[in-house]
Write an enzyme that holds these catalytic residues in place. Structure first.
Site, PDB file in Angstrom:
ATOM      1  N   ARG A 171       0.822  -1.171   0.187  1.00  0.00           N
ATOM      2  CA  ARG A 171      -0.188  -0.187   0.025  1.00  0.00           C
ATOM      3  C   ARG A 171       0.885   1.306   0.113  1.00  0.00           C
ATOM      4  NH1 ARG A 171      -5.150   0.084   1.651  1.00  0.00           N
ATOM      5  NH2 ARG A 171      -5.073   1.747   2.859  1.00  0.00           N
ATOM      6  N   ARG A 175       9.645   6.327  -2.573  1.00  0.00           N
ATOM      7  CA  ARG A 175       9.937   7.454  -3.724  1.00  0.00           C
ATOM      8  C   ARG A 175      11.378   7.988  -3.729  1.00  0.00           C
ATOM      9  NH1 ARG A 175       4.919   9.955  -2.280  1.00  0.00           N
ATOM     10  NH2 ARG A 175       3.158   8.863  -3.485  1.00  0.00           N
ATOM     11  N   ARG A 247      -9.073  -6.383  13.657  1.00  0.00           N
ATOM     12  CA  ARG A 247      -8.470  -5.427  14.516  1.00  0.00           C
ATOM     13  C   ARG A 247      -9.523  -4.307  14.633  1.00  0.00           C
ATOM     14  NH1 ARG A 247      -4.324  -7.050  17.413  1.00  0.00           N
ATOM     15  NH2 ARG A 247      -3.473  -4.973  17.582  1.00  0.00           N
ATOM     16  N   ARG A 277      -0.475   6.175  15.994  1.00  0.00           N
ATOM     17  CA  ARG A 277      -0.876   7.518  15.268  1.00  0.00           C
ATOM     18  C   ARG A 277      -1.680   8.651  16.314  1.00  0.00           C
ATOM     19  NH1 ARG A 277      -3.781   5.924   9.551  1.00  0.00           N
ATOM     20  NH2 ARG A 277      -5.244   5.105  10.581  1.00  0.00           N
ATOM     21  N   ASP A 348     -10.284   0.338   0.461  1.00  0.00           N
ATOM     22  CA  ASP A 348     -10.324   1.724   0.417  1.00  0.00           C
ATOM     23  C   ASP A 348     -11.713   2.255  -0.358  1.00  0.00           C
ATOM     24  OD1 ASP A 348      -7.861   2.069   1.293  1.00  0.00           O
ATOM     25  OD2 ASP A 348      -6.821   2.075  -0.502  1.00  0.00           O
TER      26      ASP A 348
END
Ligand code: UDP
Length: 377
Positions: A171, A175, A247, A277, A348
């Site tokens: 996912r 770069r 989860r 996060r 998504d």
């Protein structure tokens, strides 16, 4: 026809709208007290900030038709998700990009040199990575893997990355330029008034009736010509073979006067920080002004029977159980299993909408639909 949809999330809303427009009579049952499923948004009464109640949702897609579809129901404001991560006492840019690499290694490498440098760290003996760990070691090497992925993933999934599929890490891009946009898709944005307003607009059709706070029981199906079920696949069968593992997330909200972290999403790569996060919701609406701020610390854990399922685990045990439930479902007439929970996949939002449109089209074309228009396996 009289059609029943279970769940007023993206799948239910999009299928319902499409079929209502074709003249069908749609009833939607939603167990929660709101529509939009896990992309539900609501304003915080104290700060006025639009909150992503079930965690961050950023709309991104390469599918022009899906983009046009959502823009038909909401005004989207261009939004790029620029995620940061805190690890080893520093803040880094994600996904791993040239800035991350140069900062992490104290270098000033240009793209080609960085590529060669990372390739030299990588374990090139791994030719066909199967696990998350192999994928990481092959493409970023052990240092970046340990700093950014290992601890985060153990917290997020409760499993070692050597026990998780490579697909989860795929996912995230790596770069060799300074592009720090988390997603590589052509179309990205935030609905100006939140996802719940968008889903409400999708559901706003005279052929659709939505019942909130209404838990579905299987006997209700008898009164309808067909059911589209976006609830948990194992739930349809009263969990008779056991529970498919998920989860779930716990959010610990806190408030701050001003700007707490300067970005919408700050990840914490280390295992000894208990949360994965912190989300500062007002940064999802940068066109709005709010003095106060509301944030969520996000914790991941195994989903119990009364918890809200988020991420399907899809490990060996779950896949075996899934196969058995799919076999049962395929013997069941009159119901189509849809969406993240109905097909037990990590979907998504754009894919969910694409599949919902396809499902409704298949039903309109054939006058019926099989248990799965999109195979769970
Ligand atoms: N991941 C990680 N470190 C990060 C961000 C992501 O190890 O800082 C891993 C983690 O295993 C996660 C997966 O990459 O489950 C996919 O991340 P994504 O941001 O797509 O997850 P989502 O926002 O859907 O939870």
């Amino acid at each position: 026809m009289k059609l029943l949809l279970v769940g007023a999330g993206l799948s239910g809303a999009v299928i319902g709208r499409h079929l209502a427009e074709a003249g069908h009579q749609i009833t939607i049952l939603e167990a929660r007290d709101h529509v939009a499923g896990n992309c539900h948004t609501a304003r915080d009464a104290d700060t006025g900030v639009m909150v992503h109640v079930y965690g961050p949702h950023i709309f991104h897609t390469d599918d022009a038709q899906v983009w046009d579809y959502v823009n038909g129901f909401a005004r989207f404001v261009p939004f790029k998700n620029r995620v940061k991560t805190t690890a080893r006492g520093q803040v880094f840019s994600l996904p791993i990009n040239l800035h991350t690499i140069n900062q992490f290694y104290g270098q000033t490498l240009r793209p080609d040199a960085a590529r060669a440098f990372i390739e030299a760290q990588a374990d090139t003996s791994i030719t066909d990575p199967q696990t998350f760990e192999e994928q990481a070691l092959r493409f970023v090497g052990p240092d970046l893997y340990e700093a950014f992925f290992k601890g985060y993933t153990i917290k997020q999934w409760g499993l070692h990355p050597s026990a998780l599929p490579a697909a989860i890490l795929k996912r995230l891009p790596v770069r060799f330029n300074y592009d720090d946009n988390y997603f590589a898709h052509r179309f990205q944005g935030m609905p100006e008034h939140g996802y719940t307003a968008m889903v409400t607009a999708i559901l706003d059709h005279p052929g659709i009736t939505v019942h909130l706070n209404t838990r579905f029981t299987r006997d209700q199906a008898d009164a309808y010509d067909h059911v589209f079920y976006a609830g948990p696949l194992d739930g349809w069968f009263d969990y008779e073979l056991g529970r498919l593992g998920y989860r779930t997330l716990d959010f610990e909200p806190f408030r701050y006067e001003g700007d707490y972290q300067g970005c919408a999403v700050m990840n914490y790569g280390e295992e000894d920080v208990p949360y994965t996060r912190i989300t500062e919701h007002k940064h999802f609406s940068p066109w709005e002004e709010h003095a106060g701020s509301i944030l969520y610390r996000e914790y991941s854990r195994a989903c119990g029977a009364d918890d809200i399922p988020y991420y399907p685990i899809r490990q060996v045990r779950e896949k075996a159980l899934l196969r058995d439930y799919v076999a049962l479902a395929e013997q069941t007439q009159g119901v189509t299993f849809v969406g993240r929970l109905g097909t037990y996949r990590y979907l998504d939002m754009d894919v969910t909408i694409r599949e919902a449109l396809d499902t409704a089209d298949a039903f309109l074309r054939d006058g019926s639909a099989p248990a799965f228009v999109h195979a769970p396996l």
